[in-house]
Design a protein around this motif. Structure first.
Motif, PDB file in Angstrom:
ATOM      1  N   GLY A 157       0.709  -1.285  -0.133  1.00 43.87           N
ATOM      2  CA  GLY A 157      -0.150  -0.040  -0.263  1.00 43.87           C
ATOM      3  C   GLY A 157       0.887   1.003  -0.241  1.00 43.87           C
ATOM      4  N   PRO A 158       0.191   2.767   0.467  1.00 44.35           N
ATOM      5  CA  PRO A 158       1.156   3.349   0.074  1.00 44.35           C
ATOM      6  C   PRO A 158       2.176   3.617   1.521  1.00 44.35           C
ATOM      7  CG  PRO A 158      -1.050   3.737   1.684  1.00 44.35           C
ATOM      8  CD  PRO A 158      -0.942   2.809   0.667  1.00 44.35           C
ATOM      9  N   CYS A 205       3.872   5.883   4.516  1.00 43.07           N
ATOM     10  CA  CYS A 205       2.722   6.940   5.161  1.00 43.07           C
ATOM     11  C   CYS A 205       4.530   7.529   5.873  1.00 43.07           C
ATOM     12  CB  CYS A 205       1.735   6.162   6.080  1.00 43.07           C
ATOM     13  SG  CYS A 205       0.627   5.105   5.215  1.00 43.07           S
ATOM     14  N   LEU A 226      -4.480   3.588  10.245  1.00 39.33           N
ATOM     15  CA  LEU A 226      -3.767   3.206   8.955  1.00 39.33           C
ATOM     16  C   LEU A 226      -4.075   1.844   8.929  1.00 39.33           C
ATOM     17  CD1 LEU A 226      -1.338   6.093   8.541  1.00 39.33           C
ATOM     18  CD2 LEU A 226      -2.558   5.518   6.842  1.00 39.33           C
ATOM     19  N   SER A 244      -6.726   0.397   6.039  1.00 36.35           N
ATOM     20  CA  SER A 244      -6.142  -0.437   5.276  1.00 36.35           C
ATOM     21  C   SER A 244      -6.105  -1.945   4.307  1.00 36.35           C
ATOM     22  CB  SER A 244      -4.500  -0.253   4.657  1.00 36.35           C
ATOM     23  OG  SER A 244      -3.925   1.145   5.023  1.00 36.35           O
ATOM     24  N   PRO A 296      -0.059  -1.038   4.236  1.00 35.83           N
ATOM     25  CA  PRO A 296       0.972   0.619   4.535  1.00 35.83           C
ATOM     26  C   PRO A 296       2.119   0.042   4.948  1.00 35.83           C
ATOM     27  CG  PRO A 296      -1.051   0.458   6.035  1.00 35.83           C
ATOM     28  CD  PRO A 296      -0.978  -0.945   5.513  1.00 35.83           C
ATOM     29  N   ARG A 297       3.073   0.984   4.738  1.00 38.97           N
ATOM     30  CA  ARG A 297       3.822   1.282   4.721  1.00 38.97           C
ATOM     31  C   ARG A 297       4.520   2.547   5.905  1.00 38.97           C
ATOM     32  NH1 ARG A 297      10.054   2.034   4.098  1.00 38.97           N
ATOM     33  NH2 ARG A 297       9.470   2.476   1.987  1.00 38.97           N
ATOM     34  N   SER A 327       6.484   4.631  -4.982  1.00 41.43           N
ATOM     35  CA  SER A 327       5.184   4.471  -4.210  1.00 41.43           C
ATOM     36  C   SER A 327       4.590   5.348  -6.065  1.00 41.43           C
ATOM     37  CB  SER A 327       5.211   4.381  -3.110  1.00 41.43           C
ATOM     38  OG  SER A 327       4.348   5.060  -2.591  1.00 41.43           O
TER      39      SER A 327
END
Length: 306
Positions: free
Chosen positions: A11-12, A14, A30, A34, A41-42, A63
């Motif tokens: 994922g995005p 962050c 998040l 997610s 997400p990272r 990304s």
């Protein structure tokens, strides 16, 4: 915005400001939301000078979406790295001040803001630039940045907006001084003058009434500059009060719009504010607009699907 495949995928990235009091809440939202969209997400915790470095590393990982979680300073740090790139910026308003998020239309409710990362649309917005440094809100020299800062401090102490504004004006006026500037562009060459402040907005700011300090557009492709007239402390305070009451027009503050201009000062260097951060810069100051340089994930219009 995100149309991730059904299987669980990356994922995005962050980037969250580690100094935010809402850090843990942002992390929890998040991770949970997610997962609803089948992505992971990272999350990177950073602060200060590590914020732009973290954004640069995220760009190196290709990304599609880099999220900035914090206030206007955090957004500025990440946006500076993303401007001019294909990577979109996601905004989580978890800072003390969230002017950019407000003007883009991001809700201050954290869960709603996180969901927009996955359901919103990428909106191209302008960024301003002074001597190569990006700003998403505004830049300035002289008196105005100090008024804004003191007003915001007063609001954090619990004062309502109009009381905070008047307290800030009164406080800053006690240390009132002029800066000597000359504005130069392809269209005009203004004579040197003394002024309490030069304010430069990324797009036009409202200068009167309770909406003072907000923008209705972020994609006009124009900077909005405001040079206060040389006047005494008492007259300047009257003008500030009239602005708050909605009785000041652009011409009274010598406001104009431009794509690019220079500010020459009487000194070789000058303190310049960019989105609340103050930096010493060499003069002349070179201001320019970069139209549509930043893609921001904003709420979808009329509930349209991303």
């Amino acid at each position: 915005m995100a149309s991730y495949p059904a299987e669980r995928s990356a994922g995005p990235i962050c980037i969250l400001n580690g100094a935010s009091s809402r850090l843990e809440a942002a992390r929890e939202h998040l991770v949970r939301i997610s997962a609803e969209f089948g992505v992971e997400p990272r999350i990177v915790i950073a602060r200060g000078a590590d914020l732009p470095l973290s954004a640069a590393r995220a760009l190196g990982e290709n990304s599609r979406l880099v999220v900035a979680g914090g206030g206007d300073g955090t957004i500025n740090a990440v946006a500076g790295a993303l401007a001019g790139r294909d990577t979109a910026l996601g905004v989580l308003p978890i800072g003390t001040l969230n002017h950019f998020a407000r003007d883009v239309g991001i809700p201050l409710n954290l869960e709603a803001a996180v969901r927009i990362l996955f359901t919103g649309q990428v909106k191209k917005v302008d960024v301003g630039e002074v001597n190569g440094r990006v700003f998403v809100n505004n830049s300035g020299i002289g008196l105005y940045p100090r008024i804004v800062r003191v007003r915001e401090e007063a609001q954090r102490r619990g004062h309502v907006k109009w009381v905070a504004f008047l307290l800030a004006v009164g406080s800053v006026m006690r240390r009132y001084s002029l800066v000597s500037v000359r504005l130069r562009s392809e269209e005009t060459h203004a004579a040197a003058r003394g002024t309490p402040f030069v304010f430069v907005g990324n797009n036009r700011y409202e200068i009167a009434g309770l909406e003072i300090g907000t923008r209705s557009s972020l994609n006009s492709g124009r900077l909005w500059a405001c040079v206060a007239p040389k006047t005494g402390r008492r007259n300047l305070m009257r003008m500030a009060l009239r602005a708050f009451l909605g009785h000041v027009a652009d011409h009274e503050l010598d406001a104009f719009e431009a794509e690019e201009f220079f500010v020459e000062t009487a000194t070789r260097s000058v303190n310049v504010s960019t989105d609340g951060e103050v930096t010493m810069m060499d003069a002349p100051l070179h201001y320019r607009i970069r139209p549509g340089a930043l893609g921001v994930v904003a709420p979808s219009r009329n509930g349209e699907p991303p």
